[in-house]
Design a protein around this motif. Structure first.
Motif, PDB file in Angstrom:
ATOM      1  N   GLY A   1       0.810  -1.102   0.050  1.00 13.14           N
ATOM      2  CA  GLY A   1      -0.081   0.040  -0.068  1.00 13.14           C
ATOM      3  C   GLY A   1       0.931   1.308   0.011  1.00 13.14           C
ATOM      4  N   LYS A   2       0.385   2.175   0.822  1.00 14.25           N
ATOM      5  CA  LYS A   2       0.845   3.489   0.912  1.00 14.25           C
ATOM      6  C   LYS A   2       2.510   3.677   1.312  1.00 14.25           C
ATOM      7  CE  LYS A   2      -3.518   5.718   1.172  1.00 14.25           C
ATOM      8  NZ  LYS A   2      -4.517   6.705   2.089  1.00 14.25           N
ATOM      9  N   CYS A   3       2.682   2.890   2.258  1.00 10.87           N
ATOM     10  CA  CYS A   3       4.117   3.036   2.888  1.00 10.87           C
ATOM     11  C   CYS A   3       4.675   1.575   3.400  1.00 10.87           C
ATOM     12  CB  CYS A   3       3.727   3.989   4.232  1.00 10.87           C
ATOM     13  SG  CYS A   3       3.014   2.846   5.465  1.00 10.87           S
TER      14      CYS A   3
ATOM     15  N   GLY B   1       7.162   5.862   1.428  1.00 11.74           N
ATOM     16  CA  GLY B   1       6.281   6.417   2.341  1.00 11.74           C
ATOM     17  C   GLY B   1       6.931   6.198   4.044  1.00 11.74           C
TER      18      GLY B   1
END
Length: 245
Positions: A57-59, A101
């Motif tokens: 995902g994001k990080c 991230g």
């Protein structure tokens, strides 16, 4: 229930992915148990010559799950998290932390237990133990100053400042940074260059560097000579392949 750490085997290497994207891959005892088992499984897997640790995902990971801390964690034993990271650090094959991230506090302790960090340009690093009146027990006080120097480690630990990828590279926390859109390709290219070389040498060099880290130069030189692993079983084949080119 979804796996908290995914293992993906590729051609000669493996990706381990922290897999709680809905919680920014925050670290729980359950996640660490899965990470630990993968590390144990990888240790003697001769088909794997390099390991990449990532986040879904994001990080990479926002760090230790504060909810778990507040509720009281059921840790198998004192020092168990630190022991798990030490097992990863001592894997006889290169381990790369590929960070994009957030990479804060406990997540940074995880990344520091890899052989080195490669950062996407979106990466942000920080140690927030002091922000929450906590002290490190997963290795921050030992690995961070070895990576960046004691004064810089103190600055990061005392201020709880967040730093970006460029600053992480400048202080030696990350090896280098690449744009997010090139990140996957860069990691794959880096791994390809690593696994093209001898796994025997990688294991021997990791052991040598570990054993002599921070020793006086003369002691390290003596260790290098006396404790050498010698010649690998693939030496003759590799030289023959080169000379036939």
């Amino acid at each position: 229930m979804a796996e908290l750490v995914l293992r993906e085997d590729k051609d000669g290497w493996t990706v381990l992915t922290l897999n709680r994207p809905e919680k920014l891959n925050s670290l729980t005892v359950s996640l660490f148990k899965e990470l630990r088992q993968h590390i144990i499984d990888l240790r003697d897997d001769d088909a794997v010559h390099c390991v990449v640790l990532r986040g879904a995902g994001k990080c990479f990971s926002a760090g230790h799950d504060l909810g778990d801390i507040a509720e009281g964690e059921d840790v198998p034993s004192a020092g168990w998290h630190s022991e798990t990271l030490r097992l990863m650090e001592k894997l006889p094959k290169p381990v790369i932390a590929a960070v994009h991230g957030h990479c804060y506090t406990g997540a940074l302790e995880v990344a520091l237990a890899a052989d080195f960090i490669v950062a996407a340009d979106t990466a942000r690093f920080g140690d927030t133990h002091a922000k929450w009146a906590l002290t490190p027990v997963w290795g921050m006080s030992q690995r961070l100053p070895r990576r960046v120097g004691i004064a810089t480690a103190k600055r990061l630990m005392f201020t709880a400042d967040m730093i970006d990828a460029d600053e992480a590279v400048r202080i030696g926390l990350a090896e280098y940074a690449v744009s997010l859109d090139q990140f996957d390709a860069e990691i794959e290219g880096l791994v390809a260059r690593i696994i093209a070389n001898s796994p025997f040498s990688h294991a021997a060099n990791k052991q040598l560097l570990e054993a002599t880290d921070m020793r006086p130069m003369d002691a390290g030189l003596q260790w290098e000579v006396m404790e050498t692993a010698g010649i690998g079983p693939d030496m003759a084949e590799r030289i023959a392949a080169f000379t036939k080119k």
